[in-house]
Design an enzyme around this catalytic site. Structure first.
Site, mmCIF file in Angstrom:
data_model
loop_
_atom_site.group_PDB
_atom_site.id
_atom_site.type_symbol
_atom_site.label_atom_id
_atom_site.label_comp_id
_atom_site.label_asym_id
_atom_site.label_seq_id
_atom_site.Cartn_x
_atom_site.Cartn_y
_atom_site.Cartn_z
ATOM 1 N N ARG A 112 -43.510 -58.637 30.997
ATOM 2 C CA ARG A 112 -42.575 -59.774 31.095
ATOM 3 C C ARG A 112 -41.230 -59.158 31.127
ATOM 4 O O ARG A 112 -40.408 -59.934 30.562
ATOM 5 C CB ARG A 112 -42.901 -60.888 30.003
ATOM 6 C CG ARG A 112 -44.347 -61.543 30.384
ATOM 7 C CD ARG A 112 -44.474 -62.087 31.756
ATOM 8 N NE ARG A 112 -45.661 -62.253 31.908
ATOM 9 C CZ ARG A 112 -46.737 -61.728 32.305
ATOM 10 N NH1 ARG A 112 -46.669 -60.576 32.524
ATOM 11 N NH2 ARG A 112 -47.964 -62.297 32.363
ATOM 12 N N SER A 122 -45.649 -70.332 30.344
ATOM 13 C CA SER A 122 -45.832 -70.011 28.650
ATOM 14 C C SER A 122 -44.499 -69.957 28.285
ATOM 15 O O SER A 122 -43.467 -69.201 28.888
ATOM 16 C CB SER A 122 -46.420 -68.413 28.914
ATOM 17 O OG SER A 122 -47.564 -68.335 29.471
ATOM 18 N N GLU A 143 -40.642 -66.757 26.057
ATOM 19 C CA GLU A 143 -40.773 -65.965 27.503
ATOM 20 C C GLU A 143 -39.593 -66.633 28.406
ATOM 21 O O GLU A 143 -39.223 -65.866 28.993
ATOM 22 C CB GLU A 143 -42.130 -65.978 28.025
ATOM 23 C CG GLU A 143 -42.091 -65.462 29.230
ATOM 24 C CD GLU A 143 -43.507 -65.475 29.900
ATOM 25 O OE1 GLU A 143 -44.596 -65.311 29.370
ATOM 26 O OE2 GLU A 143 -43.766 -65.953 31.170
HETATM 27 C C1 FAD Z 1 -47.098 -73.949 35.502
HETATM 28 C C2 FAD Z 1 -46.386 -72.455 35.371
HETATM 29 C C3 FAD Z 1 -47.121 -71.377 35.279
HETATM 30 C C4 FAD Z 1 -46.680 -70.184 35.247
HETATM 31 N N1 FAD Z 1 -47.307 -68.856 35.246
HETATM 32 C C5 FAD Z 1 -46.820 -67.644 35.206
HETATM 33 C C6 FAD Z 1 -47.798 -66.558 35.106
HETATM 34 O O1 FAD Z 1 -48.920 -66.646 35.374
HETATM 35 N N2 FAD Z 1 -47.154 -65.413 35.134
HETATM 36 C C7 FAD Z 1 -45.942 -65.250 34.997
HETATM 37 O O2 FAD Z 1 -45.340 -64.012 34.886
HETATM 38 N N3 FAD Z 1 -45.048 -66.358 35.096
HETATM 39 C C8 FAD Z 1 -45.509 -67.543 35.040
HETATM 40 N N4 FAD Z 1 -44.712 -68.625 35.101
HETATM 41 C C9 FAD Z 1 -43.121 -68.471 34.856
HETATM 42 C C10 FAD Z 1 -42.301 -68.499 36.396
HETATM 43 O O3 FAD Z 1 -43.221 -69.019 37.299
HETATM 44 C C11 FAD Z 1 -42.064 -67.067 36.752
HETATM 45 O O4 FAD Z 1 -41.316 -66.437 35.737
HETATM 46 C C12 FAD Z 1 -41.280 -66.999 38.082
HETATM 47 O O5 FAD Z 1 -40.931 -65.763 38.298
HETATM 48 C C13 FAD Z 1 -39.899 -67.796 37.958
HETATM 49 O O6 FAD Z 1 -39.337 -67.938 39.142
HETATM 50 P P1 FAD Z 1 -38.189 -69.017 39.502
HETATM 51 O O7 FAD Z 1 -37.641 -68.600 40.880
HETATM 52 O O8 FAD Z 1 -38.435 -70.294 39.113
HETATM 53 O O9 FAD Z 1 -37.018 -68.394 38.594
HETATM 54 P P2 FAD Z 1 -36.080 -69.043 37.666
HETATM 55 O O10 FAD Z 1 -36.548 -69.974 36.601
HETATM 56 O O11 FAD Z 1 -35.234 -69.863 38.598
HETATM 57 O O12 FAD Z 1 -35.170 -67.649 37.082
HETATM 58 C C14 FAD Z 1 -35.823 -67.057 36.152
HETATM 59 C C15 FAD Z 1 -34.975 -65.794 35.618
HETATM 60 O O13 FAD Z 1 -34.529 -64.981 36.709
HETATM 61 C C16 FAD Z 1 -33.206 -64.911 37.075
HETATM 62 N N5 FAD Z 1 -33.320 -65.026 38.544
HETATM 63 C C17 FAD Z 1 -33.878 -65.829 39.194
HETATM 64 N N6 FAD Z 1 -33.707 -65.550 40.656
HETATM 65 C C18 FAD Z 1 -32.956 -64.446 40.439
HETATM 66 C C19 FAD Z 1 -32.256 -63.543 41.663
HETATM 67 N N7 FAD Z 1 -32.462 -63.699 42.849
HETATM 68 N N8 FAD Z 1 -31.316 -62.685 41.216
HETATM 69 C C20 FAD Z 1 -31.491 -62.174 39.948
HETATM 70 N N9 FAD Z 1 -31.792 -63.041 38.874
HETATM 71 C C21 FAD Z 1 -32.437 -64.159 39.119
HETATM 72 C C22 FAD Z 1 -32.542 -66.186 36.612
HETATM 73 O O14 FAD Z 1 -31.211 -66.241 36.055
HETATM 74 C C23 FAD Z 1 -33.361 -66.472 35.203
HETATM 75 O O15 FAD Z 1 -33.034 -65.706 34.249
HETATM 76 C C24 FAD Z 1 -45.147 -69.857 35.296
HETATM 77 C C25 FAD Z 1 -44.206 -71.038 34.971
HETATM 78 C C26 FAD Z 1 -44.974 -72.331 35.404
HETATM 79 C C27 FAD Z 1 -44.102 -73.434 35.376
#
Ligand code: FAD
Length: 348
Positions: A170, A239, A335
């Site tokens: 992570r 998580s 996380e």
């Molecule tokens: C129901 C649920 C289940 C999940 N299951 C998992 C799982 O099984 N495994 C897992 O690893 N994660 C899981 N996650 C967490 C999440 O889905 C991941 O971390 C995902 O990659 C987040 O994507 P996002 O676009 O929503 O990121 P955001 O929440 O928008 O951003 C996350 C971080 O990345 C940065 N960021 C985003 N985009 C960029 C970019 N283009 N350039 C630079 N920085 C950037 C942001 O500044 C922030 O710090 C889960 C979340 C939920 C709600």
């Protein structure tokens, strides 16, 4: 680059001021930001207003705004997919604003297999390398050949090779606070043609060795749908805490006291512990502060029952961290990315 629907990217929109961002993060706490910009085209990059309070957002499924944010939120909506192949591998480039699950399905439908275990993880392709998303024995970093980004401080495009990304559990270099000035614009994947299913997790162990990629993906979707709350029904950010890792010797002491505690030995001599077990067995499943609560089927997930406030979620998380530490001597760390009025929080 054309989008996968063969359309040109959307033209840039005007920034909005004091925008409501409640719907831009999946925990859905009420929040606003000072400025909101949608990044729809690479030509906008040199104009991005960068300072310490600029925050890059994908779909906000790993980010929680605990308060109104005094900075600028830049929402990544860069779209486009491109596939090439060599004799042994598929080389796929995805623009950072593509939806992750749609991308996994797109590859699967094209007969490109390997990412099925990561199906249904919410969020964007661009956020996937940030915390090296992982599930059911597979981490995305394994398939990433390079990450393309925009350095807002230098105002130039850069490419990081797999080794330069420093992928870990992570984590990656992009998750470190000192790398917040990098906007990931595209991710380059190398996916081997000789697909081997990863079935090491207990939820997959009954699948036959000759399982098809479709069967595997269907199983992953079924397991996740049953276990995890859908943020559109019950707002959450997946998580909330990382599974903690502890030294082997300490893990042995814990095992003697709590034989049921799931433990996963790591290559570096550390042992990963199941945070959900620690939370549940410490009797924390029933704890709630206002509408901020622990999910009943998966104790690692904190939920918003409707009108939770940032302060309530903060107190709930602090309470869990304190009780888990007092009970087991194990320190839990979030996380999720927690954002206060001033920006990314180092601690809760
Ligand atoms: C129901 C649920 C289940 C999940 N299951 C998992 C799982 O099984 N495994 C897992 O690893 N994660 C899981 N996650 C967490 C999440 O889905 C991941 O971390 C995902 O990659 C987040 O994507 P996002 O676009 O929503 O990121 P955001 O929440 O928008 O951003 C996350 C971080 O990345 C940065 N960021 C985003 N985009 C960029 C970019 N283009 N350039 C630079 N920085 C950037 C942001 O500044 C922030 O710090 C889960 C979340 C939920 C709600």
């Amino acid at each position: 680059m054309l989008t996968k629907d063969n359309k040109w990217p959307m033209p840039a929109q005007q920034p909005q001021h004091f925008a409501n961002i409640t719907n831009l993060h999946s925990f859905a706490l009420p929040a606003t930001c000072r400025q909101l910009i949608e990044l729809t085209c690479q030509s906008q990059l040199p104009e991005v207003p960068w300072n310490a309070q600029t925050l890059i957002l994908g779909e906000g499924t790993n980010t929680i705004f605990l308060d109104n944010f005094n900075g600028c939120v830049l929402v990544n909506k860069l779209k486009g997919l491109h596939v090439k192949e060599t004799a042994t591998d598929f080389l796929v480039t995805a623009q950072a604003g593509e939806n992750w699950h749609d991308f996994v399905v797109f590859l699967h439908d094209k007969g490109i297999h390997g990412l099925e275990n990561l199906a249904l993880i919410p969020g964007t392709v661009g956020a996937a390398p940030v915390q090296n998303i992982g599930a059911y024995g597979v981490e995305v970093g394994t398939f990433i050949e390079a990450v393309a980004g925009w350095d807002c401080k230098k105002s130039e495009a850069t490419l990081w090779s797999h080794n330069e990304c420093s992928f870990g559990y992570r984590s990656s270099r992009f998750k470190r606070p000192e790398w917040r000035h990098i906007i990931i614009t595209a991710v380059h994947f190398r996916i081997p043609k000789n697909w081997q299913p990863v079935l090491s997790y207990k939820e997959l162990m009954d699948l036959p060795e000759n399982v098809s990629a479709t069967q595997l993906m269907e199983r992953i979707i079924a397991v996740r749908t049953e276990k995890l709350p859908d943020p559109s029904d019950i707002p959450n950010a997946g998580s909330f805490f990382k599974n903690p890792t502890v030294p082997e010797e300490f893990a042995r002491t814990l095992k003697a006291k709590y034989p049921e505690l799931p433990q996963y030995p790591q290559a570096n001599g550390q042992v990963k512990l199941a945070a959900a077990w620690l939370i549940e067995q410490a009797g924390l499943k029933q704890v709630a502060y206002g509408d901020a609560a622990v999910h009943q089927r998966q104790a690692l997930v904190l939920i918003n029952l409707g009108s939770a406030k940032g302060e309530e979620l903060k107190r709930l998380a602090q309470h869990i961290i304190r009780v888990v530490f007092e009970t087991y001597g194990v320190q839990l760390e979030p996380e999720v990315r927690l954002i206060s009025a001033e920006g990314l929080m180092a601690h809760i």
